[in-house]
Design an enzyme around this catalytic site. Sequence first.
Site, short mmCIF file in Angstrom:
data_model
loop_
_atom_site.label_atom_id
_atom_site.label_comp_id
_atom_site.label_asym_id
_atom_site.label_seq_id
_atom_site.Cartn_x
_atom_site.Cartn_y
_atom_site.Cartn_z
N GLY A 93 -6.41 55.64 41.07
CA GLY A 93 -6.92 54.42 40.44
C GLY A 93 -6.92 54.44 38.93
O GLY A 93 -6.75 55.47 38.29
N CYS A 141 -4.01 51.70 43.51
CA CYS A 141 -3.96 51.32 42.08
C CYS A 141 -2.96 50.18 41.91
O CYS A 141 -1.89 50.19 42.51
CB CYS A 141 -3.54 52.52 41.23
SG CYS A 141 -3.52 52.16 39.46
N CYS A 151 -2.56 64.47 42.01
CA CYS A 151 -3.66 63.70 42.59
C CYS A 151 -3.04 62.40 43.09
O CYS A 151 -2.27 61.78 42.40
CB CYS A 151 -4.66 63.34 41.51
SG CYS A 151 -6.15 64.28 41.51
N GLU A 171 -9.34 60.57 47.42
CA GLU A 171 -9.38 62.03 47.33
C GLU A 171 -9.99 62.52 46.03
O GLU A 171 -10.01 61.80 45.03
CB GLU A 171 -7.98 62.60 47.50
CG GLU A 171 -7.04 62.11 46.44
CD GLU A 171 -5.61 62.56 46.71
OE1 GLU A 171 -5.22 62.67 47.87
OE2 GLU A 171 -4.91 62.79 45.73
N1 SAH Z 1 -4.76 55.71 36.20
C1 SAH Z 1 -5.13 56.64 35.21
C2 SAH Z 1 -5.84 57.85 35.75
C3 SAH Z 1 -5.35 58.41 37.05
S1 SAH Z 1 -3.71 59.11 37.02
C4 SAH Z 1 -3.91 57.04 34.38
O1 SAH Z 1 -2.79 56.71 34.77
O2 SAH Z 1 -4.10 57.64 33.34
C5 SAH Z 1 -4.04 60.60 36.13
C6 SAH Z 1 -2.83 61.25 35.53
O3 SAH Z 1 -1.96 61.74 36.56
C7 SAH Z 1 -2.00 60.31 34.67
O4 SAH Z 1 -1.76 60.88 33.40
C8 SAH Z 1 -0.73 60.20 35.47
O5 SAH Z 1 0.35 59.91 34.66
C9 SAH Z 1 -0.64 61.55 36.14
N2 SAH Z 1 0.31 61.59 37.27
C10 SAH Z 1 0.46 60.66 38.24
N3 SAH Z 1 1.48 61.02 39.08
C11 SAH Z 1 1.95 62.19 38.63
C12 SAH Z 1 3.00 63.06 39.08
N4 SAH Z 1 3.76 62.75 40.14
N5 SAH Z 1 3.24 64.19 38.39
C13 SAH Z 1 2.47 64.50 37.29
N6 SAH Z 1 1.47 63.72 36.82
C14 SAH Z 1 1.22 62.57 37.48
FE1 SF4 Z 2 -2.35 53.99 38.65
FE2 SF4 Z 2 -2.60 56.09 36.97
FE3 SF4 Z 2 -1.03 56.24 39.18
FE4 SF4 Z 2 -0.28 54.71 37.12
S1 SF4 Z 2 -0.53 56.95 37.10
S2 SF4 Z 2 -0.22 54.12 39.30
S3 SF4 Z 2 -2.23 53.92 36.43
S4 SF4 Z 2 -3.24 55.99 39.14
#
Ligand code: SAH
Ligand code: SF4
Length: 414
Positions: free
Chosen positions: A193, A143, A367, A117
């Site tokens: 990812g 991921c 996301c 997405e």
């Molecule tokens: N894998 C990389 C980039 C993708 S995730 C990373 O982890 O940085 C992008 C961001 O979305 C990250 O900072 C992650 O912590 C945040 N994220 C993931 N799930 C979330 C949720 N349920 N609520 C708020 N932020 C979230």
């Molecule tokens: Fe992967 Fe980023 Fe999600 Fe952690 S927050 S599982 S590193 S996409």
Amino acid sequence: MTELRPTALPSYGLRPAPSATRPRDERPGVTGLLPDDLAAWFIAHGQPTYRARQVQDAAWRGRQESFDEILTLPGALRPDLDGAFRFDTLTETEVRVTDGGLTEKAVHRLSDGLLVESVLMHYPARADSRERHTLCISSQAGCAVGCPFCATGELGMERDLETAEIVDQVRHAARRLAVDGRRLTNVVYMGMGEPLLNLDRVLESIAALNDPKRLGLGARHIAVSTSGVVPGIRRLTALGPQFTLAVSLHAARNALRDVLVPLNRRWPVEEVVEAAREHAATTGRRVTYEVTMIDGINDTDLDADAMAQLLRGEHAHVNLIPMNQVAHTPWTGTPLPAVERFAARLMASGIATTIRFNRGTEIGAACGQLAAEHAGQVAPLVVQRRRERLVSESAAALRGERSQEPSPVGVGEE
Ligand code: SAH
Ligand code: SF4
């Protein structure tokens, strides 16, 4: 305070293919090719190199949806091009609009049936800022890192995206905007990812986005977020300033970060911050730290003070983001007053801090949420076990006990 994270939308019609082992279309996507490689193909077919430019213009500035529709190309050549390359690597896309038109969430099907997405967020002009259109894109299907608060993490790893599969998410959004005479202003690698575990493809995709003949987006308008892949950060530092680097910090205490970001068992938080510090010093670009705030887990005064201590003297910026509710976790996002209290403690230690809201509140999700929706229901017993395990792991972490679990399988093997 700024808004960034979008909400999830009602569930979509698209469903992933039953098996990720379905065959993939082996033809490279044309938007992922280096311009010289495309030009070389035309030379090999006895054609002038400007044909490559015609294809690129059609892909980025035109409305054509196949090589066959590029009428400036000789008719006989079009089937050959189609035999060698894919004009679009996203075979099907479904777009849903929410937040009164401010957020567009797209689900894309890949050639092997997997779904990824992207999310387009519109920010209207304000007195102090121009209108912005920011696209959040995916770098992998699934991921391997497995952060328990993240819907993508719950899916597990499917595969790395190809360069063109990353670039085509951007091209789709740029085309949708162009219909209304608007332009994409920012791209963030914060979708599904871990970009630094697919770094070659991510760097190739950024080169395509930077290229003035393609999207022409400046490096300052691109941000890549990592959960802390230290060798990847070091590699970026050696390359020099490419884009803004965001580090998903979430916790400054190792025992807790082991649970929230399992990659921490491979690269502990001090190593991550040290690599980020070097990156900022070498490139002159400030690093952003992201903290997803979870009620009663990583939002205490103790955590704020540990974070202030860890980032002391750093040319850094911290973004606090209340966690979006995700199925399969026992947790909820930190309420705003507690987020503000955490921010105040960091700022009192001289650390630049902002609070970001999730876009919309009616259906909270980050996301990656939709991907989980598409993957179908997980059995209630599995969900219950996962929740129980998280409760006991986080309770142990809060007592300061470090996890004995290994780091995520196959991640960080050098
Ligand atoms: N894998 C990389 C980039 C993708 S995730 C990373 O982890 O940085 C992008 C961001 O979305 C990250 O900072 C992650 O912590 C945040 N994220 C993931 N799930 C979330 C949720 N349920 N609520 C708020 N932020 C979230
Ligand atoms: Fe992967 Fe980023 Fe999600 Fe952690 S927050 S599982 S590193 S996409």
